[in-house]
Motif scaffolding. Structure first.
Motif, PDB file in Angstrom:
ATOM      1  N   LEU A 197       1.131  -1.511   0.137  1.00  0.00           N
ATOM      2  CA  LEU A 197      -0.053   0.021  -0.010  1.00  0.00           C
ATOM      3  C   LEU A 197       0.556   1.326  -0.199  1.00  0.00           C
ATOM      4  CD1 LEU A 197      -2.796  -1.570   2.980  1.00  0.00           C
ATOM      5  CD2 LEU A 197      -2.649  -1.383  -0.178  1.00  0.00           C
ATOM      6  N   ALA A 198       0.459   2.407  -1.106  1.00  0.00           N
ATOM      7  CA  ALA A 198       1.300   3.503  -1.006  1.00  0.00           C
ATOM      8  C   ALA A 198       0.925   4.069   0.708  1.00  0.00           C
ATOM      9  CB  ALA A 198       0.829   4.187  -2.289  1.00  0.00           C
ATOM     10  N   GLY A 199       0.446   3.943   1.444  1.00  0.00           N
ATOM     11  CA  GLY A 199       0.192   4.639   2.258  1.00  0.00           C
ATOM     12  C   GLY A 199       0.636   4.295   3.171  1.00  0.00           C
ATOM     13  N   VAL A 200       0.654   3.133   3.772  1.00  0.00           N
ATOM     14  CA  VAL A 200       1.959   2.711   4.770  1.00  0.00           C
ATOM     15  C   VAL A 200       3.315   1.927   4.592  1.00  0.00           C
ATOM     16  CG1 VAL A 200       1.133  -0.041   6.050  1.00  0.00           C
ATOM     17  CG2 VAL A 200      -0.638   1.778   5.399  1.00  0.00           C
ATOM     18  N   GLY A 201       3.990   2.336   5.775  1.00  0.00           N
ATOM     19  CA  GLY A 201       4.624   2.062   5.289  1.00  0.00           C
ATOM     20  C   GLY A 201       5.767   0.975   6.842  1.00  0.00           C
ATOM     21  N   LYS A 202       7.287   0.678   6.344  1.00  0.00           N
ATOM     22  CA  LYS A 202       7.718  -0.064   7.960  1.00  0.00           C
ATOM     23  C   LYS A 202       9.133   0.260   8.131  1.00  0.00           C
ATOM     24  CE  LYS A 202       7.848  -4.748   4.679  1.00  0.00           C
ATOM     25  NZ  LYS A 202       7.385  -5.333   3.726  1.00  0.00           N
ATOM     26  N   LEU A 203       8.900  -0.068   9.766  1.00  0.00           N
ATOM     27  CA  LEU A 203      10.690  -0.216   9.645  1.00  0.00           C
ATOM     28  C   LEU A 203      11.539  -1.031   9.499  1.00  0.00           C
ATOM     29  CD1 LEU A 203      11.954   2.792  11.966  1.00  0.00           C
ATOM     30  CD2 LEU A 203      11.355   0.965  14.416  1.00  0.00           C
ATOM     31  N   PRO A 204      12.731  -0.070   8.654  1.00  0.00           N
ATOM     32  CA  PRO A 204      13.344  -1.497   7.807  1.00  0.00           C
ATOM     33  C   PRO A 204      14.112  -2.415   9.678  1.00  0.00           C
ATOM     34  CG  PRO A 204      13.775   0.366   6.752  1.00  0.00           C
ATOM     35  CD  PRO A 204      13.121   1.168   8.305  1.00  0.00           C
TER      36      PRO A 204
END
Length: 594
Positions: A197-204
């Motif tokens: 999803l374009a609007g959700v990321g995750k901390l590496p």
């Protein structure tokens, strides 16, 4: 082991506690034993608790230490928390609980963000500094514990699952075309910091992110394994390597018995989980609960490996549980497994782990698992072809044996508006291979797989499926000290005996040879490996649904070809292409994403 959530505002507004509570509700199954919330001006935190360490209310979260001016939420386990607690007490800190959460909180006060370098464990946490307004997020070295993020006007939110952020609202749920390219190239893996999803990321993984009160943010990557031969190990012969590998794994397994509740083992019958059982037996564990799952055979395709797990259970006298799942329950469990996925995961192992965890959770709250050995010890069949490949040919060689489909072929499968011009997946491989710290092509591949593919496929799969039933899974093969040692093992020792050679040779001192010399197995789910009947109709319905047609992720002629011959179209590694594209739509629709 828990679920965490939060919101941090940078625009002078008050944090939305209702949104944080909504995220917590979505995380209920990760932490069925309790919940809590905390809000102070621009920051709100939420927590769902699974009681593993300190079963009293003193260990409840969010945890506030008014004396230190810190508040935190924590998901995970710090295996060396007792040693750190003693060190902190020696420095004058006073404790009001026996939890590892409080140890993390006080370690942060003592050492700042650098406290993460002292932790042996798996974790994701958020610390709020009362006086500075600073908020610090951190994730363990292998990203075993998840942490998703979304940006909005003047704020950031975080949670232990992607669907939790979606439930809170205000998220751009459009598909990220670059992430879609990765999904179709890397067996559904979308490397951090992206998600589908374009609007959700995750901390590496292995990252600490600091948010200042004014919204400025900075990241610190605090660990990266070095896949090179080390001077301290120069001159070791094969037997000495075996001894070191076995001893370090023994330490890792011993660490993961820390709990205030019983700890069991997921016993597949393969070398990895069998070795965990054997080492625990050597440590003197009595009445160890072990669990194996099996499915009904389909045609000539077997659905269990009980013959091997039974040998291990009998050898070490474990309290063994054979869990046979009827075919009807497998299809019923498919929807639950998809619902439990933080991101779409195509391996049919996900359904197996979901159903296994459902039954295991009725017996114990914590298990050890053999995940990770193949990625750190070169156990997969795509590793031998990389042996001796020169550096200038490394990227092409890896792409040939690992990437699901070439970029040009992908252009004939994705909808026109979703196809990116550049081969972004190959570029990602090239970028990682170019980094210093990996000596040979095999070293580069193992580093990439263990820090990217492993994190967002097997590790995420096990975390999602076990936590869906309030079950904590611990992975000794991903003890970072074990991984550092494994990375230094000469490639020829890892590739021996068809892969994991040094581990297999070391295991002969602990477990039966029949388990070591058997063909490599996987969690077999015959009904999903090839799509027929209800499973095929479920996928067909998802791909023909109105929202799928509106999205247009895949070309209609490509979908038609797959449905006309469901089990013939395979990826480079033999995965079912129809399941890969159908699972994505199943996941999007199950989570209400349009």
């Amino acid at each position: 082991m828990c679920g965490i959530s939060g919101e941090v505002r940078f625009d002078g507004g008050v944090a939305d506690m209702a949104a944080v509570s909504a995220m917590c509700d979505q995380l209920q199954r990760r932490g069925p034993d309790g919940s809590g919330g905390w809000q102070a001006g621009p920051v709100a935190l939420g927590h769902r608790r699974l009681k593993i360490i300190d079963l009293t209310d003193a260990g409840a979260q969010p945890m506030v230490d008014a004396e230190l001016g810190l508040t935190m939420v924590f998901n995970g386990i710090i295996y060396n928390y007792k040693e750190l607690r003693a060190e902190l007490q020696g420095a004058g800190y006073r404790f009001f609980s026996t939890s590892d959460t409080e140890v993390v909180l006080k370690a942060y006060h003592r050492w700042g963000a650098a406290c993460v370098e002292r932790f042996l464990g798996m974790f994701a946490f958020a610390v709020v500094e009362r006086d500075s307004g600073r908020v610090v997020l951190a994730r363990d070295r292998f990203g075993i514990k998840p942490l998703y993020l979304s940006r909005g006007p003047g704020r950031v939110r975080f949670a232990s699952s992607l669907p939790a952020l979606v439930r809170a609202g205000g998220v751009d749920t459009s598909i990220d075309p670059v992430a879609l390219h990765h999904y179709m190239s890397f067996h559904a893996v979308v490397p951090a910091p992206r998600t589908i999803l374009a609007g959700v990321g995750k901390l590496p993984p292995a990252t600490v992110r600091t948010y200042e009160a004014d919204g400025r943010e900075s990241d610190w990557e605090y660990w990266r394994p070095v896949h090179e031969r080390r001077a301290e190990f120069a001159g070791l012969d094969a037997v000495e390597w075996q001894e070191r590998v076995l001893e370090q794994l023994r330490v890792a397994v011993r660490r993961r018995m820390v709990a205030d509740v019983p700890v069991g083992v997921l016993l597949s019958g393969g070398i990895d989980s069998s070795l965990v059982v054997g080492l625990l037996a050597e440590e003197g564990q009595k009445g160890l609960a072990t669990f194996s799952i099996g499915f009904e055979a389909v045609g000539e395709r077997s659905g269990d490996e009980f013959a091997y797990s039974d040998v291990v259970a009998e050898t070490f006298g474990t309290d063994h549980h054979r869990l046979m799942v009827p075919s009807a329950d497998v299809h019923a469990g498919l929807d639950g497994a998809v619902a439990a996925m933080s991101e779409p995961q195509v391996s049919h192992d996900a359904v197996a782990f979901y159903l296994l965890s459902q039954q295991v959770s009725q017996h114990v709250k914590v298990v050890q698992s053999g995940q990770g050995a193949d990625e750190v010890m070169a156990g997969y069949d795509w590793y031998p072809p990389l042996d001796g490949v020169p550096a200038e040919a490394a990227v092409d060689a890896y792409a040939r044996v690992f990437v699901d489909r070439p970029h040009a072929e992908l252009a004939t499968q994705l909808g026109e508006r979703w196809m990116v011009t550049d081969d972004v997946s190959r570029a990602l491989i090239a970028e990682h291979f170019a980094r210093p710290g990996a000596e040979t092509t095999l070293d580069k591949a193992l580093r990439l797989d263990s820090t990217i593919m492993l994190v967002d496929d097997p590790v995420k799969r096990v975390d999602n499926m076990t936590m869906a039933w309030g079950l904590e899974a611990r992975v000794p093969f991903l003890d970072h000290e074990f991984v550092e040692l494994a990375a230094a093992v000469p490639p020829e020792l890892k590739l021996a005996h068809g892969g994991k050679g040094v581990l297999k040779d070391a295991a002969r001192a602990v477990i039966p040879a029949d388990v070591i010399d058997r063909p490599k197995g996987y969690f077999p789910v015959p009904a999903i490996t090839d799509l027929h009947g209800d499973y095929l109709e479920t996928v067909r319905a998802a791909l023909h649904a109105p929202e799928a047609r509106e999205r247009g992720l895949f070309r209609t002629d490509y979908v038609a070809r797959l449905l006309a011959d469901p089990n013939s179209h395979r990826t480079t590694l033999g995965a079912n292409q129809l399941w890969q594209v159908g699972l994505l739509e199943l996941w999007l629709q199950r989570h209400g994403i349009r």
